[in-house]
Scaffold this motif. Structure first.
Motif, PDB file in Angstrom:
ATOM      1  N   GLU A 163      -1.300   2.589   7.041  1.00 50.60           N
ATOM      2  CA  GLU A 163      -2.459   3.396   6.676  1.00 50.60           C
ATOM      3  C   GLU A 163      -1.994   4.416   5.635  1.00 50.60           C
ATOM      4  O   GLU A 163      -1.256   5.354   5.960  1.00 50.60           O
ATOM      5  CB  GLU A 163      -3.038   4.112   7.900  1.00 50.60           C
ATOM      6  CG  GLU A 163      -3.478   3.163   9.012  1.00 50.60           C
ATOM      7  CD  GLU A 163      -3.892   3.903  10.270  1.00 50.60           C
ATOM      8  OE1 GLU A 163      -3.990   3.250  11.324  1.00 50.60           O
ATOM      9  OE2 GLU A 163      -4.089   5.136  10.197  1.00 50.60           O
ATOM     10  N   ALA A 164      -2.398   4.222   4.412  1.00 52.79           N
ATOM     11  CA  ALA A 164      -1.944   5.075   3.314  1.00 52.79           C
ATOM     12  C   ALA A 164      -3.091   5.939   2.800  1.00 52.79           C
ATOM     13  O   ALA A 164      -4.203   5.443   2.579  1.00 52.79           O
ATOM     14  CB  ALA A 164      -1.375   4.225   2.180  1.00 52.79           C
ATOM     15  N   THR A 165      -2.830   7.241   2.656  1.00 53.61           N
ATOM     16  CA  THR A 165      -3.777   8.174   2.042  1.00 53.61           C
ATOM     17  C   THR A 165      -3.077   8.880   0.895  1.00 53.61           C
ATOM     18  O   THR A 165      -1.912   8.616   0.603  1.00 53.61           O
ATOM     19  CB  THR A 165      -4.275   9.197   3.074  1.00 53.61           C
ATOM     20  OG1 THR A 165      -3.177  10.030   3.488  1.00 53.61           O
ATOM     21  CG2 THR A 165      -4.867   8.504   4.304  1.00 53.61           C
ATOM     22  N   ALA A 166      -3.793   9.791   0.267  1.00 55.12           N
ATOM     23  CA  ALA A 166      -3.209  10.524  -0.862  1.00 55.12           C
ATOM     24  C   ALA A 166      -2.109  11.481  -0.403  1.00 55.12           C
ATOM     25  O   ALA A 166      -1.246  11.857  -1.196  1.00 55.12           O
ATOM     26  CB  ALA A 166      -4.295  11.295  -1.607  1.00 55.12           C
ATOM     27  N   GLU A 167      -2.132  11.898   0.872  1.00 54.98           N
ATOM     28  CA  GLU A 167      -1.168  12.882   1.354  1.00 54.98           C
ATOM     29  C   GLU A 167      -0.051  12.290   2.210  1.00 54.98           C
ATOM     30  O   GLU A 167       1.016  12.908   2.341  1.00 54.98           O
ATOM     31  CB  GLU A 167      -1.869  13.973   2.175  1.00 54.98           C
ATOM     32  CG  GLU A 167      -2.847  14.838   1.388  1.00 54.98           C
ATOM     33  CD  GLU A 167      -4.176  14.129   1.149  1.00 54.98           C
ATOM     34  OE1 GLU A 167      -4.868  14.484   0.179  1.00 54.98           O
ATOM     35  OE2 GLU A 167      -4.492  13.200   1.936  1.00 54.98           O
ATOM     36  N   SER A 168      -0.276  11.142   2.838  1.00 57.37           N
ATOM     37  CA  SER A 168       0.727  10.628   3.770  1.00 57.37           C
ATOM     38  C   SER A 168       0.566   9.128   3.961  1.00 57.37           C
ATOM     39  O   SER A 168      -0.433   8.537   3.558  1.00 57.37           O
ATOM     40  CB  SER A 168       0.610  11.338   5.123  1.00 57.37           C
ATOM     41  OG  SER A 168      -0.630  11.026   5.740  1.00 57.37           O
ATOM     42  N   VAL A 169       1.581   8.563   4.598  1.00 56.25           N
ATOM     43  CA  VAL A 169       1.565   7.152   4.995  1.00 56.25           C
ATOM     44  C   VAL A 169       1.848   7.100   6.490  1.00 56.25           C
ATOM     45  O   VAL A 169       2.809   7.708   6.973  1.00 56.25           O
ATOM     46  CB  VAL A 169       2.630   6.328   4.240  1.00 56.25           C
ATOM     47  CG1 VAL A 169       2.698   4.908   4.787  1.00 56.25           C
ATOM     48  CG2 VAL A 169       2.331   6.304   2.759  1.00 56.25           C
ATOM     49  N   ARG A 170       0.995   6.376   7.212  1.00 54.06           N
ATOM     50  CA  ARG A 170       1.164   6.235   8.665  1.00 54.06           C
ATOM     51  C   ARG A 170       1.526   4.782   8.977  1.00 54.06           C
ATOM     52  O   ARG A 170       0.790   3.864   8.619  1.00 54.06           O
ATOM     53  CB  ARG A 170      -0.106   6.635   9.410  1.00 54.06           C
ATOM     54  CG  ARG A 170       0.033   6.616  10.935  1.00 54.06           C
ATOM     55  CD  ARG A 170      -1.219   7.225  11.559  1.00 54.06           C
ATOM     56  NE  ARG A 170      -1.102   7.314  12.995  1.00 54.06           N
ATOM     57  CZ  ARG A 170      -1.570   6.400  13.849  1.00 54.06           C
ATOM     58  NH1 ARG A 170      -2.188   5.323  13.371  1.00 54.06           N
ATOM     59  NH2 ARG A 170      -1.439   6.556  15.164  1.00 54.06           N
ATOM     60  N   ARG A 224       0.817  -1.220   0.000  1.00 56.15           N
ATOM     61  CA  ARG A 224       0.000   0.000   0.000  1.00 56.15           C
ATOM     62  C   ARG A 224       0.851   1.271   0.000  1.00 56.15           C
ATOM     63  O   ARG A 224       0.327   2.361  -0.240  1.00 56.15           O
ATOM     64  CB  ARG A 224      -0.901   0.023   1.238  1.00 56.15           C
ATOM     65  CG  ARG A 224      -1.879  -1.147   1.338  1.00 56.15           C
ATOM     66  CD  ARG A 224      -2.676  -1.033   2.619  1.00 56.15           C
ATOM     67  NE  ARG A 224      -3.557  -2.169   2.828  1.00 56.15           N
ATOM     68  CZ  ARG A 224      -4.246  -2.396   3.943  1.00 56.15           C
ATOM     69  NH1 ARG A 224      -4.139  -1.531   4.947  1.00 56.15           N
ATOM     70  NH2 ARG A 224      -5.006  -3.452   4.059  1.00 56.15           N
TER      71      ARG A 224
END
Length: 364
Positions: free
Chosen positions: A297-304, A262
């Protein structure tokens, strides 16, 4: 890696089945002993499937069931084989009171129970001696496992450091082949223009300023090359999958297959280094058997990234440089990294890696 974890479960299950067969061959298997014996034999054998995860509890349950069998039926020497297997595993427990106290209490209790039918020599002394040997063998195995784990972490850290050095060498070669060469060509052309061109005084001043800036830039590039240059040839370093596989073979247990696919390519390098560093620290500070969960946890702005191990080991002298270095790099990019004890036990590393979308190429 999932196969590796499942293999351990299969081995423990096979051990329990083998012990059940031995008990049957020894004549202690129901229905000859009645339904109460069924429950006691089950209490002796079934917990062995979970002996790696709960060594203390398994030893306590198996010892209690074995004592009940020895005191209520005609004892056989084979009846306390499950206790020997549990004693072999208990040195892996984290608490010294479980390793020493519970192990010694179990051996003494089984020896006392065997005294009733076998006497003080063939019963007590022989049983205690066999129990002590099983415990010592487990202690020696645990020591070797810890040494292998430490060796694996050091070897993995060395390979990662070598990879960083090789990346610096690759960067130096790229700077030499691109920026340094291009800057040199620009300087040569500017000097030719200054020598043969029909320029006004103002134009010559501009070319002189351009030459001074170019020479300064070339000097800085060469200085950077001197800092980065390495004589070794670039070799491929271990990816995060290879690092996790190597640490798993040394005793690290992944709770589930991490969803590293991801992570977008823009955050891949930092994410891989964070996962590798947290996994190395988990095994290094806690030893074989430590369980590590890796959440993505992946989003369009960051990865956690959330990495949590179930034990809180004692850091060795001088530890923490790897995570501190990564924390500084993340802070420079607008991210963050936090590491510390979890509320419900264990140790947690939480990292946020910004990965803004790449600007669209302008078209004309």
């Amino acid at each position: 890696m999932r196969w590796f974890r499942d293999r351990k479960t299969v081995l423990d299950l096979g051990t329990a089945v083998l012990v059940a067969v031995l008990v049957g061959v020894g004549g202690a298997w129901p229905p000859a002993v009645g339904w109460s014996g069924v429950a006691l034999v089950t209490g002796q054998v079934l917990p062995l499937v979970f002996r790696r995860r709960f060594p203390g509890w398994v030893l306590a349950v198996v010892t209690a069931a074995t004592l009940a069998r020895l005191l209520t039926t005609q004892p056989h020497n084979i009846d306390y084989v499950p206790v020997l297997i549990a004693l072999y595993t208990v040195p892996s427990a984290r608490r010294a009171s479980v390793r020493w106290g519970l192990g010694g209490l179990s051996a003494a209790a089984i020896g006392a129970a065997m005294t009733v039918s076998k006497g003080p020599v063939d019963g007590a002394l022989l049983t205690v001696a066999v129990c002590v040997v099983a415990w010592l063998l487990g202690t020696e195995r645990q020591r070797h496992a810890a040494e292998r784990a430490e060796f694996a972490t050091q070897r993995t850290r060395f390979r990662l450091e070598r990879l960083a050095a090789e990346r610096r060498a690759q960067t130096a070669r790229q700077l030499h082949d691109t920026l340094a060469r291009t800057t040199t060509v620009m300087l040569v052309q500017a000097e030719a223009l200054l020598a043969v061109g029909e320029l006004t005084g103002a134009d010559r001043a501009r070319v002189d300023a351009m030459l001074a800036a170019g020479r300064d830039a070339l000097s800085q590039v060469r200085e950077t090359l001197r800092e980065l240059r390495d004589d070794g040839e670039s070799r491929p370093g271990p990816g995060v999958a290879a690092v996790l596989a190597e640490l798993s073979a040394a005793g690290l247990v992944l709770e589930e297959e991490p969803a590293l696919h991801r992570i977008p390519d823009r955050a891949r390098d930092l994410a891989d280094r964070i996962v590798s560093e947290a996994a190395i620290n988990a095994l290094r500070h806690n030893g074989p058997g430590v369980r590590l969960g890796i959440g993505v946890e992946a989003t369009a702005e960051s990865v956690r990234l959330v990495l949590r191990n179930d034990r809180r080991g004692q850091p060795t002298e001088g530890s923490g440089y790897g995570l501190e270095s990564l924390r500084a790099q993340l802070a420079a990019r607008g991210g963050s990294l936090e590491a510390g004890p979890a509320a419900n036990g264990g140790w947690t590393v939480v990292a946020v890696i910004p990965c803004p979308a790449e600007p669209a190429t302008a078209t004309r």
